[in-house]
Scaffold this motif. Structure first.
Motif, PDB file in Angstrom:
ATOM      1  N   LEU A   1      14.091   0.172 -14.927  1.00 40.13           N
ATOM      2  CA  LEU A   1      12.860  -0.072 -14.173  1.00 40.13           C
ATOM      3  C   LEU A   1      11.660   0.310 -15.027  1.00 40.13           C
ATOM      4  O   LEU A   1      11.490   1.477 -15.382  1.00 40.13           O
ATOM      5  CB  LEU A   1      12.852   0.752 -12.880  1.00 40.13           C
ATOM      6  N   PRO A   2      10.808  -0.658 -15.399  1.00 43.88           N
ATOM      7  CA  PRO A   2       9.574  -0.322 -16.104  1.00 43.88           C
ATOM      8  C   PRO A   2       8.490   0.085 -15.109  1.00 43.88           C
ATOM      9  O   PRO A   2       8.285  -0.579 -14.101  1.00 43.88           O
ATOM     10  CB  PRO A   2       9.189  -1.637 -16.812  1.00 43.88           C
ATOM     11  N   VAL A   3       7.792   1.170 -15.403  1.00 42.30           N
ATOM     12  CA  VAL A   3       6.762   1.702 -14.520  1.00 42.30           C
ATOM     13  C   VAL A   3       5.467   1.841 -15.306  1.00 42.30           C
ATOM     14  O   VAL A   3       5.435   2.527 -16.333  1.00 42.30           O
ATOM     15  CB  VAL A   3       7.186   3.077 -13.950  1.00 42.30           C
ATOM     16  N   ARG A   4       4.432   1.182 -14.857  1.00 42.11           N
ATOM     17  CA  ARG A   4       3.128   1.316 -15.516  1.00 42.11           C
ATOM     18  C   ARG A   4       2.571   2.709 -15.230  1.00 42.11           C
ATOM     19  O   ARG A   4       2.500   3.140 -14.079  1.00 42.11           O
ATOM     20  CB  ARG A   4       2.157   0.248 -14.987  1.00 42.11           C
ATOM     21  N   ILE A   5       2.189   3.426 -16.278  1.00 41.54           N
ATOM     22  CA  ILE A   5       1.579   4.737 -16.113  1.00 41.54           C
ATOM     23  C   ILE A   5       0.168   4.540 -15.558  1.00 41.54           C
ATOM     24  O   ILE A   5      -0.626   3.780 -16.105  1.00 41.54           O
ATOM     25  CB  ILE A   5       1.529   5.504 -17.443  1.00 41.54           C
ATOM     26  N   LEU A   6      -0.125   5.217 -14.462  1.00 42.46           N
ATOM     27  CA  LEU A   6      -1.432   5.116 -13.821  1.00 42.46           C
ATOM     28  C   LEU A   6      -2.044   6.505 -13.697  1.00 42.46           C
ATOM     29  O   LEU A   6      -1.335   7.516 -13.728  1.00 42.46           O
ATOM     30  CB  LEU A   6      -1.288   4.490 -12.429  1.00 42.46           C
ATOM     31  N   GLY A   7      -3.344   6.550 -13.540  1.00 44.25           N
ATOM     32  CA  GLY A   7      -4.023   7.820 -13.380  1.00 44.25           C
ATOM     33  C   GLY A   7      -4.098   8.241 -11.930  1.00 44.25           C
ATOM     34  O   GLY A   7      -3.670   7.531 -11.018  1.00 44.25           O
ATOM     35  N   SER A   8      -4.671   9.413 -11.706  1.00 46.79           N
ATOM     36  CA  SER A   8      -4.807   9.945 -10.353  1.00 46.79           C
ATOM     37  C   SER A   8      -6.257   9.981  -9.902  1.00 46.79           C
ATOM     38  O   SER A   8      -6.536  10.125  -8.720  1.00 46.79           O
ATOM     39  CB  SER A   8      -4.245  11.368 -10.290  1.00 46.79           C
TER      40      SER A   8
ATOM     41  N   LEU B   1      -1.172  -3.330  -8.249  1.00 48.87           N
ATOM     42  CA  LEU B   1      -0.703  -2.000  -8.646  1.00 48.87           C
ATOM     43  C   LEU B   1       0.747  -1.785  -8.234  1.00 48.87           C
ATOM     44  O   LEU B   1       1.550  -1.250  -9.009  1.00 48.87           O
ATOM     45  CB  LEU B   1      -1.587  -0.921  -8.016  1.00 48.87           C
ATOM     46  N   ALA B   2       1.085  -2.205  -7.019  1.00 52.38           N
ATOM     47  CA  ALA B   2       2.458  -2.018  -6.542  1.00 52.38           C
ATOM     48  C   ALA B   2       3.451  -2.799  -7.393  1.00 52.38           C
ATOM     49  O   ALA B   2       4.532  -2.296  -7.730  1.00 52.38           O
ATOM     50  CB  ALA B   2       2.570  -2.429  -5.068  1.00 52.38           C
ATOM     51  N   THR B   3       3.102  -4.031  -7.756  1.00 50.35           N
ATOM     52  CA  THR B   3       4.042  -4.830  -8.555  1.00 50.35           C
ATOM     53  C   THR B   3       4.250  -4.242  -9.942  1.00 50.35           C
ATOM     54  O   THR B   3       5.259  -4.529 -10.588  1.00 50.35           O
ATOM     55  CB  THR B   3       3.559  -6.287  -8.687  1.00 50.35           C
ATOM     56  N   MET B   4       3.318  -3.411 -10.409  1.00 56.14           N
ATOM     57  CA  MET B   4       3.459  -2.789 -11.725  1.00 56.14           C
ATOM     58  C   MET B   4       4.463  -1.649 -11.739  1.00 56.14           C
ATOM     59  O   MET B   4       4.863  -1.194 -12.810  1.00 56.14           O
ATOM     60  CB  MET B   4       2.102  -2.273 -12.214  1.00 56.14           C
TER      61      MET B   4
ATOM     62  N   ARG C   1       0.839  -1.205   0.000  1.00 56.65           N
ATOM     63  CA  ARG C   1       0.000   0.000   0.000  1.00 56.65           C
ATOM     64  C   ARG C   1       0.871   1.252   0.000  1.00 56.65           C
ATOM     65  O   ARG C   1       0.569   2.230  -0.704  1.00 56.65           O
ATOM     66  CB  ARG C   1      -0.919  -0.028   1.221  1.00 56.65           C
ATOM     67  N   HIS C   2       1.941   1.227   0.764  1.00 55.02           N
ATOM     68  CA  HIS C   2       2.854   2.378   0.822  1.00 55.02           C
ATOM     69  C   HIS C   2       3.467   2.648  -0.555  1.00 55.02           C
ATOM     70  O   HIS C   2       3.616   3.820  -0.946  1.00 55.02           O
ATOM     71  CB  HIS C   2       3.950   2.104   1.848  1.00 55.02           C
ATOM     72  N   ILE C   3       3.790   1.592  -1.286  1.00 48.78           N
ATOM     73  CA  ILE C   3       4.348   1.775  -2.640  1.00 48.78           C
ATOM     74  C   ILE C   3       3.329   2.443  -3.546  1.00 48.78           C
ATOM     75  O   ILE C   3       3.652   3.382  -4.296  1.00 48.78           O
ATOM     76  CB  ILE C   3       4.788   0.422  -3.229  1.00 48.78           C
ATOM     77  N   VAL C   4       2.077   1.976  -3.495  1.00 47.79           N
ATOM     78  CA  VAL C   4       1.036   2.566  -4.351  1.00 47.79           C
ATOM     79  C   VAL C   4       0.870   4.052  -4.036  1.00 47.79           C
ATOM     80  O   VAL C   4       0.759   4.892  -4.939  1.00 47.79           O
ATOM     81  CB  VAL C   4      -0.301   1.819  -4.167  1.00 47.79           C
ATOM     82  N   GLU C   5       0.858   4.382  -2.765  1.00 43.38           N
ATOM     83  CA  GLU C   5       0.645   5.775  -2.356  1.00 43.38           C
ATOM     84  C   GLU C   5       1.867   6.658  -2.626  1.00 43.38           C
ATOM     85  O   GLU C   5       1.738   7.879  -2.709  1.00 43.38           O
ATOM     86  CB  GLU C   5       0.292   5.817  -0.866  1.00 43.38           C
ATOM     87  N   ASN C   6       3.043   6.041  -2.765  1.00 36.04           N
ATOM     88  CA  ASN C   6       4.287   6.799  -2.951  1.00 36.04           C
ATOM     89  C   ASN C   6       5.071   6.260  -4.152  1.00 36.04           C
ATOM     90  O   ASN C   6       6.299   6.171  -4.107  1.00 36.04           O
ATOM     91  CB  ASN C   6       5.137   6.713  -1.680  1.00 36.04           C
ATOM     92  N   ARG C   7       4.353   5.917  -5.231  1.00 37.96           N
ATOM     93  CA  ARG C   7       5.009   5.231  -6.356  1.00 37.96           C
ATOM     94  C   ARG C   7       6.044   6.106  -7.052  1.00 37.96           C
ATOM     95  O   ARG C   7       7.054   5.600  -7.537  1.00 37.96           O
ATOM     96  CB  ARG C   7       3.976   4.712  -7.347  1.00 37.96           C
ATOM     97  N   HIS C   8       5.808   7.410  -7.128  1.00 39.86           N
ATOM     98  CA  HIS C   8       6.786   8.285  -7.776  1.00 39.86           C
ATOM     99  C   HIS C   8       8.046   8.395  -6.920  1.00 39.86           C
ATOM    100  O   HIS C   8       9.168   8.391  -7.442  1.00 39.86           O
ATOM    101  CB  HIS C   8       6.181   9.660  -8.019  1.00 39.86           C
TER     102      HIS C   8
END
Length: 375
Positions: free
Chosen positions: A48-55, A197-200, A8-15
């Motif tokens: 590092l590949p990062v999936r682009i996600l919306g806000s 989401l975090a694994t993406m 959850r922390h990764i999702v909230e702080n992915r950037h």
């Protein structure tokens, strides 16, 4: 902090995660739009590949670059780039899927200028006898382009090592999904989406360690008491809105399986064995649960929906499609017929960039009452 909390922390702080990874390793970070872009090839270069996600936040910056009638995903993704949220990227890639994402990608390259840009051609008719050869040729061109951009030789051995890491990741995610077949799953729909989401956006090797720990934690969790929760299949396109999943959890609805590109369509299929790893990647992309935009004739997607609905013993279905998403609208009548054949009530919802959770609550509550009466 437990494994769920870390994901959850990764999702909230992915950037922040991507920036720290880049600073720590000295390697590049590249974003990608679509699950038909094989991010394992990016990973094989040490990038590092990062999936682009919306806000899922209101925005007013994308309309000058992209049609307002394009889908919320494409507009939200582009807005995140224009707002500088992804200013750490060294490149952007997409696996050609639809005209909406194509324009978002072109606008990103033209106006945000991340450096490296690559559009992988993915045949629209993947069931064609010519699709495999055409896709493999496109993947080979991508391999050569990534070699030139990163200075890393993507030999068959190097690619195979990346595939091992990725297939381990897929097996672990499948194992977590299998736990949801239990009468009282040890993990909620919201928690599962947070994990996927975090694994993406994480380094897959690190994510695999965390997934192993999560599986151990889930198996050790006390058995949940029988709660009478209704078991749901959640269908859609780019459904990455955690607030909506939280709503379903709060109403006593267990999303035990999903079918969208932030879930099963991303990781469900493993890479087959083969002497040529590039051809093996092509085979996986063709065999994976199809996006409706790549499933134009045979409708293989319907058989997959039947399979998971049966295996996970679902009692109802929620379909949430993005507004203006033509491919998913084309599939709506077939989904309705398929679910009716299985005797599964289905609720169709249409969302925009900001998911109207309050409005949807009323409709979901009425749907829940209907399911309870039929249970």
């Amino acid at each position: 902090m437990g494994a769920i909390e870390r994901f959850r922390h990764i999702v909230e702080n992915r950037h922040q995660y991507a920036r720290e990874w880049k600073a720590r390793t000295g390697h590049k970070v590249m974003g990608y739009f679509c699950t038909y872009l094989p991010d394992e090839l990016i990973y094989a270069t040490g990038t590092l590949p990062v999936r682009i996600l919306g806000s899922h936040e209101p925005q007013d910056v994308s309309e000058r670059h992209i049609y307002s009638k394009w889908c919320p995903c494409s507009r939200d993704f582009l807005a995140q780039g224009l707002l500088g949220r992804y200013d750490y990227l060294d490149g952007i890639l997409q696996g050609h899927c639809c005209i909406h994402m194509k324009q978002a990608y072109v606008s990103w390259c033209r106006h945000i200028k991340p450096g490296y840009c690559y559009d992988l051609y993915v045949p629209p008719y993947l069931q064609s006898p010519m699709a495999r050869a055409n896709l493999a040729r496109g993947l080979e061109e991508l391999r050569l382009s990534l070699e030139e951009e990163t200075g890393t030789a993507l030999t068959p051995e190097v690619v195979r090592e990346a595939l091992k890491v990725y297939d381990t990741n897929r097996r672990l995610l499948r194992a977590i999904y299998d736990l949801r077949k239990q009468d009282n799953p040890p993990i909620t729909g919201t928690e599962v989406m947070e994990v996927v989401l975090a694994t993406m956006v994480m380094d897959k090797a690190e994510a695999n360690v965390w997934l192993e720990e999560l599986l151990a934690e889930l198996k050790a969790r006390p058995q949940r008491a029988a709660n009478g929760h209704l078991r749901l299949l959640f269908i859609g396109s780019g459904n990455d809105d955690l607030a909506f999943l939280g709503l379903l959890d709060s109403l006593g609805l267990d999303v035990v399986v999903d079918e969208h590109c932030i879930g099963t369509r991303y990781f469900w299929s493993l890479t087959p064995d083969g002497a040529d790893p590039i051809a093996a990647i092509a085979d996986r992309l063709i065999a994976k649960p199809p996006c409706p935009n790549k499933d134009l004739v045979e409708k293989r997607r319907m058989a997959f929906l039947e399979e998971i609905a049966r295996d996970f013993r679902v009692q109802g279905v929620i379909v949430m499609q993005q507004k203006f998403c033509d491919p998913h609208q084309w599939d709506a009548p077939d989904i309705k017929a398929t679910m009716e054949k299985m005797g599964l009530p289905t609720l169709f919802l249409e969302s925009d960039i900001v998911v109207p959770v309050g409005q949807f609550r009323t409709r979901v509550e009425a749907f829940t009452e209907m399911l309870e009466l039929g249970a």
